[in-house]
Design a protein around this motif. Structure first.
Motif, PDB file in Angstrom:
ATOM      1  N   ALA A  35      30.146  73.473  38.402  1.00  0.00           N
ATOM      2  CA  ALA A  35      29.000  72.770  37.823  1.00  0.00           C
ATOM      3  C   ALA A  35      28.422  71.781  38.839  1.00  0.00           C
ATOM      4  N   MET A  67      27.002  73.525  30.085  1.00  0.00           N
ATOM      5  CA  MET A  67      27.106  74.798  30.803  1.00  0.00           C
ATOM      6  C   MET A  67      27.483  75.893  29.805  1.00  0.00           C
ATOM      7  N   TRP A 100      25.461  67.059  30.646  1.00  0.00           N
ATOM      8  CA  TRP A 100      25.534  68.347  31.325  1.00  0.00           C
ATOM      9  C   TRP A 100      26.049  69.359  30.307  1.00  0.00           C
ATOM     10  N   LEU A 153      23.737  76.119  33.952  1.00  0.00           N
ATOM     11  CA  LEU A 153      23.838  74.674  33.722  1.00  0.00           C
ATOM     12  C   LEU A 153      22.468  74.074  33.416  1.00  0.00           C
ATOM     13  N   THR A 211      35.911  74.764  36.967  1.00  0.00           N
ATOM     14  CA  THR A 211      34.657  74.834  36.208  1.00  0.00           C
ATOM     15  C   THR A 211      33.796  73.596  36.493  1.00  0.00           C
ATOM     16  N   CYS A 212      34.415  72.424  36.488  1.00  0.00           N
ATOM     17  CA  CYS A 212      33.675  71.196  36.829  1.00  0.00           C
ATOM     18  C   CYS A 212      33.127  71.267  38.249  1.00  0.00           C
TER      19      CYS A 212
END
Lengths: 159, 159
Positions: free
Chosen positions: B72, B134, B132, B109, B68-69
């Motif tokens: 992003a 998301m 950040w 994002l 997931t990171c």
């Protein structure tokens, strides 16, 4: 706990007291993987191209910081979590990319438990706070992470 | 600054004041990529196998939090950093995996600048702190990161 047959589990929450340190393992950084990871997830020129990297503050082609985290996680799963009652992580309190990571570097990960407490909402689960420290072959620390993990307890809280 | 020809740069440090919000982009999570990422970097059963995932707290196959990171970051590079004078990041103050991410989810994002200051050590560079966030297609926030970025200044500090 069908996904964690007890006879495979070496580390329940109770087995991770504050101060416990574990050597997790090592990995040598592969150049093709650095470029493959960066191409998909972090296509900044200094992670993809030698000429661009030479002109950057890193001096030569370096791994994405997210690739460094992913490599640390790979070590952590294979060297620790697979033998644990881990249920996942809600997140991190801190992450530091301290030095560039280059292809050919050998990275070594250790963890230290810094906090531990039962989870009020779940009598069968405990929370740990863990410091991850990864070093290169020169003894320089390249990564620091300070995060939480949830682990099933060997013995649920009786109340 | 050969790696950042000025005519390609839309965002220097001066162009990222506190309070500025940018929509960065969206990505739909691919099942094969979820499994490929997990196989290499996070081989926990609930990221690899439908049957194991069904028995886990995630309920069905979910993406690694590190994937997931990485997704992003891919959005951030392609949707923002490529147009900026970014010089990299020293790290994060916080990272939260708030909800599971599943194959087929569409993740969106955004970023908000929360702090900004010149770097005392480098008159040509400024530091920003960025939030950040998301979200998935249901409007649920799945990821929060609070980190730092270094950007070249349009005009170096005169002193």
């Amino acid at each position: 706990m069908p996904d964690h047959p007890q006879h495979h589990i070496k580390y329940f929450w109770e087995d991770l007291p504050v101060g416990k340190t574990l050597d997790i393992g090592s990995i040598t950084v592969n150049r093709d993987e650095v470029i493959a990871f960066a191409s998909q997830y972090d296509p900044q020129p200094f992670h993809l191209d030698d000429a661009a990297a030479a002109k950057s503050m890193f001096g030569k082609l370096s791994a994405s910081g997210w690739h460094t985290c992913a490599m640390a996680m790979g070590l952590m799963v294979r060297g620790f979590l697979h033998e644990s009652s881990s249920l996942g992580s809600p997140g991190l309190e801190k992450l530091k990319w301290l030095k560039p990571v280059y292809p050919g570097d050998t990275l070594t990960l250790k963890q230290t438990i810094t906090e531990s407490r039962p989870m009020a909402s779940r009598p069968d689960v405990g929370l740990t706070r863990t410091l991850w420290e990864m070093f290169n072959q020169h003894g320089e620390q390249v990564l620091m992470m300070d995060g939480y993990g949830m682990f099933r307890r060997r013995v649920p809280d009786p109340q």
